[in-house]
Design a protein around this motif. Structure first.
Motif, PDB file in Angstrom:
ATOM      1  N   TYR A 129     -74.302  95.593 105.177  1.00 12.44           N
ATOM      2  CA  TYR A 129     -73.610  94.622 104.653  1.00 12.44           C
ATOM      3  C   TYR A 129     -72.485  95.213 104.186  1.00 12.44           C
ATOM      4  N   ILE A 130     -72.480  96.225 103.687  1.00  9.39           N
ATOM      5  CA  ILE A 130     -70.939  96.681 103.086  1.00  9.39           C
ATOM      6  C   ILE A 130     -70.257  97.259 104.155  1.00  9.39           C
ATOM      7  N   ALA A 131     -70.773  97.380 105.595  1.00  7.46           N
ATOM      8  CA  ALA A 131     -69.767  97.576 106.649  1.00  7.46           C
ATOM      9  C   ALA A 131     -68.975  96.290 106.750  1.00  7.46           C
ATOM     10  N   LEU A 132     -69.774  94.960 106.790  1.00  2.00           N
ATOM     11  CA  LEU A 132     -69.285  93.713 107.324  1.00  2.00           C
ATOM     12  C   LEU A 132     -68.216  93.412 106.085  1.00  2.00           C
ATOM     13  N   SER A 133     -68.588  93.770 104.807  1.00  3.15           N
ATOM     14  CA  SER A 133     -67.745  93.277 103.526  1.00  3.15           C
ATOM     15  C   SER A 133     -66.515  93.732 103.548  1.00  3.15           C
ATOM     16  N   GLY A 134     -66.174  94.800 104.193  1.00  2.00           N
ATOM     17  CA  GLY A 134     -65.145  95.616 104.189  1.00  2.00           C
ATOM     18  C   GLY A 134     -64.943  96.658 103.025  1.00  2.00           C
ATOM     19  N   ALA A 135     -66.303  96.869 102.507  1.00  4.33           N
ATOM     20  CA  ALA A 135     -66.308  97.881 101.235  1.00  4.33           C
ATOM     21  C   ALA A 135     -66.554  99.211 102.048  1.00  4.33           C
ATOM     22  N   LEU A 136     -67.660  99.423 102.900  1.00  2.00           N
ATOM     23  CA  LEU A 136     -67.813 100.813 103.440  1.00  2.00           C
ATOM     24  C   LEU A 136     -66.792 101.603 104.090  1.00  2.00           C
ATOM     25  N   HIS A 137     -65.579 100.821 104.632  1.00  2.00           N
ATOM     26  CA  HIS A 137     -64.528 101.258 105.446  1.00  2.00           C
ATOM     27  C   HIS A 137     -63.727 102.174 104.253  1.00  2.00           C
ATOM     28  N   ALA A 138     -63.619 101.764 102.763  1.00  2.00           N
ATOM     29  CA  ALA A 138     -63.129 102.603 101.871  1.00  2.00           C
ATOM     30  C   ALA A 138     -63.805 103.907 101.427  1.00  2.00           C
ATOM     31  N   PHE A 139     -64.971 104.030 101.936  1.00  2.00           N
ATOM     32  CA  PHE A 139     -65.582 105.391 101.279  1.00  2.00           C
ATOM     33  C   PHE A 139     -65.732 106.438 102.056  1.00  2.00           C
ATOM     34  N   MET A 195     -65.166  94.947  95.127  1.00  2.00           N
ATOM     35  CA  MET A 195     -64.011  95.695  95.722  1.00  2.00           C
ATOM     36  C   MET A 195     -62.453  94.771  95.163  1.00  2.00           C
ATOM     37  N   ASN A 196     -62.875  93.933  94.319  1.00  2.00           N
ATOM     38  CA  ASN A 196     -61.504  93.031  94.110  1.00  2.00           C
ATOM     39  C   ASN A 196     -60.405  93.744  93.461  1.00  2.00           C
ATOM     40  N   MET A 197     -60.744  94.669  92.821  1.00  2.00           N
ATOM     41  CA  MET A 197     -59.519  95.388  92.232  1.00  2.00           C
ATOM     42  C   MET A 197     -58.853  96.105  93.315  1.00  2.00           C
ATOM     43  N   VAL A 198     -59.461  96.753  94.206  1.00  2.00           N
ATOM     44  CA  VAL A 198     -58.800  97.467  95.566  1.00  2.00           C
ATOM     45  C   VAL A 198     -57.984  96.248  96.313  1.00  2.00           C
ATOM     46  N   TRP A 199     -58.698  94.942  96.404  1.00  2.00           N
ATOM     47  CA  TRP A 199     -57.784  93.941  97.289  1.00  2.00           C
ATOM     48  C   TRP A 199     -56.730  93.720  96.343  1.00  2.00           C
ATOM     49  N   GLY A 200     -56.533  93.659  95.158  1.00  2.00           N
ATOM     50  CA  GLY A 200     -55.379  93.553  94.458  1.00  2.00           C
ATOM     51  C   GLY A 200     -54.417  94.649  94.552  1.00  2.00           C
ATOM     52  N   PHE A 201     -54.939  95.873  94.501  1.00  2.00           N
ATOM     53  CA  PHE A 201     -54.249  97.176  94.693  1.00  2.00           C
ATOM     54  C   PHE A 201     -53.437  96.822  96.055  1.00  2.00           C
ATOM     55  N   ARG A 202     -54.048  96.186  97.098  1.00  2.00           N
ATOM     56  CA  ARG A 202     -53.313  96.228  98.313  1.00  2.00           C
ATOM     57  C   ARG A 202     -51.810  95.483  98.301  1.00  2.00           C
ATOM     58  N   ASP A 209     -55.268 100.907 104.453  1.00  2.00           N
ATOM     59  CA  ASP A 209     -56.707 100.897 104.651  1.00  2.00           C
ATOM     60  C   ASP A 209     -57.191 102.258 105.236  1.00  2.00           C
ATOM     61  N   ASP A 210     -56.191 103.180 105.228  1.00  2.00           N
ATOM     62  CA  ASP A 210     -56.913 104.474 105.673  1.00  2.00           C
ATOM     63  C   ASP A 210     -57.645 105.118 104.475  1.00  2.00           C
ATOM     64  N   ARG A 211     -58.888 105.797 104.828  1.00  2.00           N
ATOM     65  CA  ARG A 211     -59.595 106.509 103.788  1.00  2.00           C
ATOM     66  C   ARG A 211     -59.141 107.620 103.260  1.00  2.00           C
ATOM     67  N   GLY A 212     -58.967 107.838 101.828  1.00  2.00           N
ATOM     68  CA  GLY A 212     -59.023 109.282 101.292  1.00  2.00           C
ATOM     69  C   GLY A 212     -57.353 109.389 101.011  1.00  2.00           C
ATOM     70  N   VAL A 213     -56.779 108.525 101.048  1.00  2.00           N
ATOM     71  CA  VAL A 213     -55.091 108.684 101.125  1.00  2.00           C
ATOM     72  C   VAL A 213     -54.580 107.920  99.734  1.00  2.00           C
ATOM     73  N   ASN A 214     -55.397 107.100  99.003  1.00  2.00           N
ATOM     74  CA  ASN A 214     -55.196 106.420  97.960  1.00  2.00           C
ATOM     75  C   ASN A 214     -55.593 107.058  96.677  1.00  2.00           C
ATOM     76  N   LEU A 215     -55.163 106.176  95.710  1.00  2.00           N
ATOM     77  CA  LEU A 215     -55.307 106.681  94.284  1.00  2.00           C
ATOM     78  C   LEU A 215     -56.538 106.940  93.824  1.00  2.00           C
ATOM     79  N   LEU A 216     -57.492 106.122  94.056  1.00  2.00           N
ATOM     80  CA  LEU A 216     -58.976 106.242  93.813  1.00  2.00           C
ATOM     81  C   LEU A 216     -60.052 106.669  94.927  1.00  2.00           C
ATOM     82  N   ASP A 217     -59.507 107.051  95.921  1.00  2.00           N
ATOM     83  CA  ASP A 217     -60.416 107.338  96.984  1.00  2.00           C
ATOM     84  C   ASP A 217     -60.363 108.615  97.518  1.00  2.00           C
ATOM     85  N   THR A 218     -60.008 109.688  96.616  1.00  2.00           N
ATOM     86  CA  THR A 218     -59.724 111.294  96.770  1.00  2.00           C
ATOM     87  C   THR A 218     -58.533 111.503  97.461  1.00  2.00           C
ATOM     88  N   GLY A 219     -57.478 110.508  97.680  1.00  2.00           N
ATOM     89  CA  GLY A 219     -56.355 110.769  97.994  1.00  2.00           C
ATOM     90  C   GLY A 219     -55.348 111.845  96.880  1.00  2.00           C
TER      91      GLY A 219
END
Length: 341
Positions: A129-139, A195-202, A209-219
């Motif tokens: 479910y989180i794969a289809l929603s776009g959430a899993l891609h961010a983790f 994930m709505n805050m992250v949608w706003g951050f876009r 959309d790359d993992r691990g390079v943003n403010l809150l995803d360990t980037g």
């Protein structure tokens, strides 16, 4: 002791994971939740998700069992279930039947994909479910594959907690209007909503959309976990400039000009390596002595066995023991307002 949901009566059709979590939340806050389970499948008192219920053994394959559910829901504020679409209808317990018996009934339906759509009848779990929603891609870490955050985002945040909110909302509406409603709670949509805050951050912060390079995803070097000298870990979240400045001062890097460019993304990898080296110079407890309780936005990364004994959690009674099992206590808390004259 009065709880916010005292007087609310809920019928819970026994299930796994997000359904029991929803029932636990409602029961924790005072609702009378009747946990309707098949014969021989009484709730295990050691299971934190099943605390606070009134077990009701019912054979849904018998006319007597179907009649019993109708009897219970006729006097209830709500019912929720987590079966595949159509199961309750085949049992003779669909919303057309139960809401005709009780027009004020709130009928909650929770599934992974929702009640409609091409995938509605397919099997799945949180990870799907989180794969289809776009959430899993961010983790996940930069350069690594998506990493499921156990099943917290789909099953519990996007499912059980969303359903508990929907049930209470529906019941409030029914009490005002005299008419109930049918809730379609899909974990795909619930996890997307989280994930709505992250949608706003876009749009506002240039989140990519790359993992691990943003403010809150360990980037960022100032928002990550770090290993300490004893093989344990700490968590740092010094985002705001004043908190970042305090962190630098306390750990002795205030005069290092390399750390001045806090929001320069090109500098983040190098600065993170420097902090990796720095945090390895002391044990977790030594870093706690230096940073915990300050505005550096710091905390030790505690295991499940450690968390209940931390002084802050112990002082608040954040963890309780039921049936010999240590578990998180009810949250959030509701305190009576101060007495007024």
């Amino acid at each position: 002791m009065m709880h916010p949901l005292n007087g609310v009566r809920i019928v819970e059709m026994a299930g796994i994971g997000p359904g029991p979590f929803c029932g636990m939340m409602l029961a924790d806050h005072g609702a009378e939740v009747m946990y309707c389970h098949r014969p021989g499948a009484a709730p295990d008192p050691r299971d934190p998700l099943l605390r606070g219920r009134r077990p009701v053994e019912i054979d849904l394959k018998s006319p007597e069992g179907v009649a019993r559910i109708r009897e219970l829901t006729a006097q209830a504020d709500g019912l929720f279930e987590g079966f595949r679409p159509g199961v309750m209808e085949r049992l003779g317990l669909g919303p057309d039947v139960l809401c005709a018996d009780n027009p004020r009934l709130v009928f909650g339906r929770m599934t992974g994909w929702g009640q409609t759509g091409p995938l509605a009848n397919a099997a799945g779990h949180d990870i799907n479910y989180i794969a289809l929603s776009g959430a899993l891609h961010a983790f996940g870490r930069a350069g690594g594959k998506p990493t499921p955050p156990v099943n917290a985002v789909g099953d519990f945040g996007g499912g059980g907690m969303m359903m508990a909110f929907a049930m209470v909302s529906g019941i409030l509406g029914a009490r005002a209007s005299g008419l109930g409603t049918v809730i379609d709670c899909a974990m795909t949509e619930g996890s997307a909503l989280l994930m709505n805050m992250v949608w706003g951050f876009r749009e506002t912060l240039g989140w990519v959309d790359d993992r691990g390079v943003n403010l809150l995803d360990t980037g960022a070097h100032f928002y990550d976990t770090f290993e300490t000298a004893d093989g344990k870990h700490i968590a740092l979240g010094a985002i705001e400039p004043q908190f970042y400045a305090l962190f630098r001062e306390v750990v002795g890097i205030a005069d290092d000009p390399a750390f001045d460019a806090q929001m320069d993304r090109t500098a983040w990898p190098d600065l993170k390596q420097r902090l990796d080296t720095l945090f390895l110079t002391r044990t977790r407890d030594e870093w706690c002595s230096l940073l915990e309780g300050t505005d550096a936005c710091f905390a030790p990364v505690l295991s499940m066995s450690e968390a209940p004994d931390h002084p802050h959690n112990a002082a608040r009674g954040s963890f309780i023991e039921r049936a010999g099992v240590v578990q998180p206590g009810p949250a959030p808390r509701f305190d009576p307002p101060p007495a007024t004259e």
